[in-house]
Write an enzyme that holds these catalytic residues in place. Structure first.
Site, PDB file in Angstrom:
ATOM      1  CG  HIS A 185      25.635  26.389  77.287  1.00 23.14           C
ATOM      2  ND1 HIS A 185      26.168  25.109  76.720  1.00 23.14           N
ATOM      3  CD2 HIS A 185      25.343  25.938  78.577  1.00 23.14           C
ATOM      4  CE1 HIS A 185      26.209  24.244  77.779  1.00 23.14           C
ATOM      5  NE2 HIS A 185      25.709  24.765  79.014  1.00 23.14           N
TER       6      HIS A 185
ATOM      7  CD  GLU B  30      28.271  28.026  72.049  1.00 21.46           C
ATOM      8  OE1 GLU B  30      29.168  27.627  71.734  1.00 21.46           O
ATOM      9  OE2 GLU B  30      27.970  28.044  73.160  1.00 21.46           O
TER      10      GLU B  30
ATOM     11  CB  CYS C 132      27.884  21.743  74.252  1.00 22.82           C
ATOM     12  SG  CYS C 132      26.311  22.700  74.498  1.00 22.82           S
TER      13      CYS C 132
ATOM     14  CB  CYS D  13      25.331  25.367  71.949  1.00 25.67           C
ATOM     15  SG  CYS D  13      25.561  26.144  73.573  1.00 25.67           S
TER      16      CYS D  13
END
Length: 157
Positions: free
Chosen positions: A54, A56, A84, A87
């Site tokens: 992801h 991040e 999310c 993250c």
């Protein structure tokens, strides 16, 4: 435009880069220390076959490599979307001083990135979760924890 808005525009540009280069979903993130961008990332889940890639997480890894540390002391996270659960956990472990986000988790759900099931699962007991979570070999694993606790030359984090 504020300093923070300028940095958020950079995170949004990272999300657009990922979309245009077919690297993954429409998410971007930067890490800032002082007035310098020290880490950049966009979602690369589909291009790397890595469900943890992801924006991040990619940006945190980049920033930590660039500053030579495993924590982001005195850093700021700018992410194009509310993080999310995965993250958010990674961000907390990295320990920045603030998180700025643009799109909400509801905005993400509206385009097919819905994390609500994960949030719901986290509040359930292990027995009631969709993926079984079963503890085994705890006594053997506790021996390693004992070794860590007694280790005199460990690096705490």
């Amino acid at each position: 435009m504020t300093r923070e808005e300028k940095f958020m525009i950079e995170a949004i540009k990272m999300s657009q880069k990922g979309v245009h280069e077919n690297e993954g979903g429409p998410f971007g993130c930067i890490v800032v220390k002082g007035d310098k961008i020290v880490g950049r990332g966009n979602n690369k889940v589909t291009s790397t076959n890595d469900p943890t890639a992801h924006a991040e997480v990619v940006a945190i890894r980049d920033a930590c490599k660039n500053i030579g540390a495993f924590q982001l002391d005195d850093c700021e996270i700018y992410t194009s979307c509310e993080p999310c659960p995965m993250c958010l956990g990674a961000i907390y472990w990295a320990r920045p001083k603030v998180i700025y986000y643009a799109n909400t988790r509801g905005d993400a759900a509206a385009i097919g990135f819905d994390d609500s099931m994960i949030y719901e699962e986290m509040s359930k007991s292990y027995a009631d979760r969709k993926i079984p979570i079963i503890s085994i070999s705890r006594n053997e694993a506790l021996q390693v924890f004992k070794e860590w606790k007694e280790k005199v030359d460990k690096t705490l984090y």
